[in-house]
Motif scaffolding. Sequence first.
Motif, PDB file in Angstrom:
ATOM      1  N   LEU A 175       0.816  -1.212   0.000  1.00 54.33           N
ATOM      2  CA  LEU A 175       0.000   0.000   0.000  1.00 54.33           C
ATOM      3  C   LEU A 175       0.855   1.271   0.000  1.00 54.33           C
ATOM      4  O   LEU A 175       2.040   1.242   0.356  1.00 54.33           O
ATOM      5  N   ASP A 176       0.220   2.367  -0.452  1.00 52.71           N
ATOM      6  CA  ASP A 176       0.750   3.720  -0.240  1.00 52.71           C
ATOM      7  C   ASP A 176      -0.063   4.322   0.898  1.00 52.71           C
ATOM      8  O   ASP A 176      -1.266   4.046   1.030  1.00 52.71           O
ATOM      9  N   PHE A 177       0.563   5.130   1.734  1.00 54.32           N
ATOM     10  CA  PHE A 177      -0.218   5.799   2.788  1.00 54.32           C
ATOM     11  C   PHE A 177       0.400   7.158   3.123  1.00 54.32           C
ATOM     12  O   PHE A 177       1.597   7.378   2.967  1.00 54.32           O
ATOM     13  N   GLU A 192       5.411   4.690   0.143  1.00 56.56           N
ATOM     14  CA  GLU A 192       4.839   4.125  -1.095  1.00 56.56           C
ATOM     15  C   GLU A 192       5.281   2.681  -1.233  1.00 56.56           C
ATOM     16  O   GLU A 192       6.393   2.315  -0.841  1.00 56.56           O
ATOM     17  N   GLU A 218      -8.570  -0.508  -3.586  1.00 60.27           N
ATOM     18  CA  GLU A 218      -9.442   0.209  -2.647  1.00 60.27           C
ATOM     19  C   GLU A 218      -8.669   1.320  -1.936  1.00 60.27           C
ATOM     20  O   GLU A 218      -7.459   1.239  -1.743  1.00 60.27           O
ATOM     21  N   GLU A 219      -9.411   2.379  -1.564  1.00 59.18           N
ATOM     22  CA  GLU A 219      -8.830   3.434  -0.740  1.00 59.18           C
ATOM     23  C   GLU A 219      -9.536   3.421   0.611  1.00 59.18           C
ATOM     24  O   GLU A 219     -10.750   3.246   0.679  1.00 59.18           O
ATOM     25  N   LYS A 220      -8.771   3.594   1.684  1.00 62.08           N
ATOM     26  CA  LYS A 220      -9.380   3.492   3.018  1.00 62.08           C
ATOM     27  C   LYS A 220      -8.643   4.412   3.985  1.00 62.08           C
ATOM     28  O   LYS A 220      -7.420   4.484   3.973  1.00 62.08           O
ATOM     29  N   ASP A 221      -9.398   5.137   4.800  1.00 58.30           N
ATOM     30  CA  ASP A 221      -8.806   5.944   5.865  1.00 58.30           C
ATOM     31  C   ASP A 221      -8.738   5.110   7.143  1.00 58.30           C
ATOM     32  O   ASP A 221      -9.741   4.500   7.556  1.00 58.30           O
ATOM     33  N   SER A 243      -4.407   7.984   5.182  1.00 66.89           N
ATOM     34  CA  SER A 243      -5.126   7.722   3.932  1.00 66.89           C
ATOM     35  C   SER A 243      -4.346   6.654   3.171  1.00 66.89           C
ATOM     36  O   SER A 243      -3.203   6.884   2.763  1.00 66.89           O
ATOM     37  N   CYS A 244      -4.959   5.479   3.009  1.00 66.88           N
ATOM     38  CA  CYS A 244      -4.260   4.319   2.428  1.00 66.88           C
ATOM     39  C   CYS A 244      -4.824   3.978   1.048  1.00 66.88           C
ATOM     40  O   CYS A 244      -6.053   3.963   0.849  1.00 66.88           O
ATOM     41  N   THR A 245      -3.915   3.696   0.122  1.00 68.00           N
ATOM     42  CA  THR A 245      -4.290   3.176  -1.198  1.00 68.00           C
ATOM     43  C   THR A 245      -3.740   1.768  -1.305  1.00 68.00           C
ATOM     44  O   THR A 245      -2.521   1.545  -1.253  1.00 68.00           O
ATOM     45  N   LYS A 247      -2.645  -1.434  -3.099  1.00 68.47           N
ATOM     46  CA  LYS A 247      -2.193  -1.784  -4.452  1.00 68.47           C
ATOM     47  C   LYS A 247      -2.270  -3.280  -4.726  1.00 68.47           C
ATOM     48  O   LYS A 247      -2.628  -3.702  -5.823  1.00 68.47           O
TER      49      LYS A 247
END
Length: 448
Positions: A175-177, A192, A218-221, A243-245, A247
């Motif tokens: 994930l990126d956050f 990243e 998905e994106e998730k806080d 804020s997480c994306t 991957k």
Amino acid sequence: MKEPKMSVTETLNEGLKRGYKIVVPASDLDAKVNEKLAEAQPEVEMKGFRKGKVPMALLKKNFGQRLMGEAMQEAVDGAMNAHFEETGHRPAMQPEVKMTNEDWKEGDDVEVEMTYEALPDIPDVDLSDIKLERLVVKASDDEVNDALKNLAENAQNFEDRKKGSKAKDGDQVVLDFVGKIDGEAFDGGSAEDFPLVLGSGQFIPGFEEQLVGVKAGEEKDVTVSFPEEYGAENLAGKEAVFSCTIKEVKEPKAAEIDDDLAQKYGAENLEALKTQVTERLEAEYAGAARQVMKRSLLDALDGKVSFDLPPSLVEAEAKQIAHQLWHEENPDVHGHDHPEIEVSDDAQKLAERRVRLGLVLADIGQKAEVQVTDAEFTQAVMNQARQYPGQERQFFDFVQQNPQMRQQIQAPLFEDKVVDHIAEKAEVTEKEVSKEELEKAVEELDNE
């Protein structure tokens, strides 16, 4: 007129307790002070005199009193050392020494009272009729295979889950956050392509749990609070939103048990790794079996000898045992702010056994010239230093400068070498048993 001599007179001889009156004549002290002044004279500089030419009478006037204390200490220490050399006594603990003529003034003899408990004479022990049993456990195929499976799991890879799969505990999420506090990003709070294994505890509490169930794309806080005792003061106790994306979501796959796995662990091939695993398992069993045999050996020794024990050693050991047992029964109390602990009959008996066996083992080891080598001691220090990663050098230095710590490390090494020496003299038979039988024998040690 004859010069008075230093005298040592016995005042107490009761069991192992000894008391002596030491009298150091004033003339001896004066001679020692003069000797010290003569040694220092060549280096002394004083106004009105050239270096090394200050008269002895002036030196004595200026420095005599200061040197008198040193002279007293050296004289008493010398008398004590001469006494122990002459009598062969070995004090069980540091002798108690006190000056009895408290109104002493320069020109008086010094009178000192010394009391101690002497270590007893240990009778020779016949080791040839001691019979011991060494339990032997062979590693089974199932145990070796289980150990190989664990190695394979530890060397696991992660493979992409089927598209749309939800992340489970134990999965790896890439994930990126970006982390923010009160809407502002903070240093160290962003990354990243970060590979995070859910449930690993790598991130602060509450973070990983909120990512269970996420999917790739998905994106998730994630909202979490930094612990109050967190290392960075600017973050401690504060709430942050990450804020997480997501991957990728990957599932763990154990490595195959093959030659490639073996090479990851430094073995040439799978057969070589199996041999290493078997030897490691059997070494663990041998270590446990040794403790069982050692208890049998100590039981056999305990029944062979009887002699007076130094009360001070027994009392100190009994208090330590009672203190340890009290803390085991009261695990919530970590400090020593607790009522005085009463020594039970069981603690007293165990203390007597430990002191008796400790003295016997020390005597056997001394007579057999058993010694702990520098290499063995250094290895033991290294093993303990590994408990303090990054501080190994400080631990080494601490041990070197602390005689008590050196003794704590050396004592069990010496005892084990004496046990091995006795086992070599004893009649030892081997008995092959199952792992469960060995475990039961070890449990019985703890229950005694």
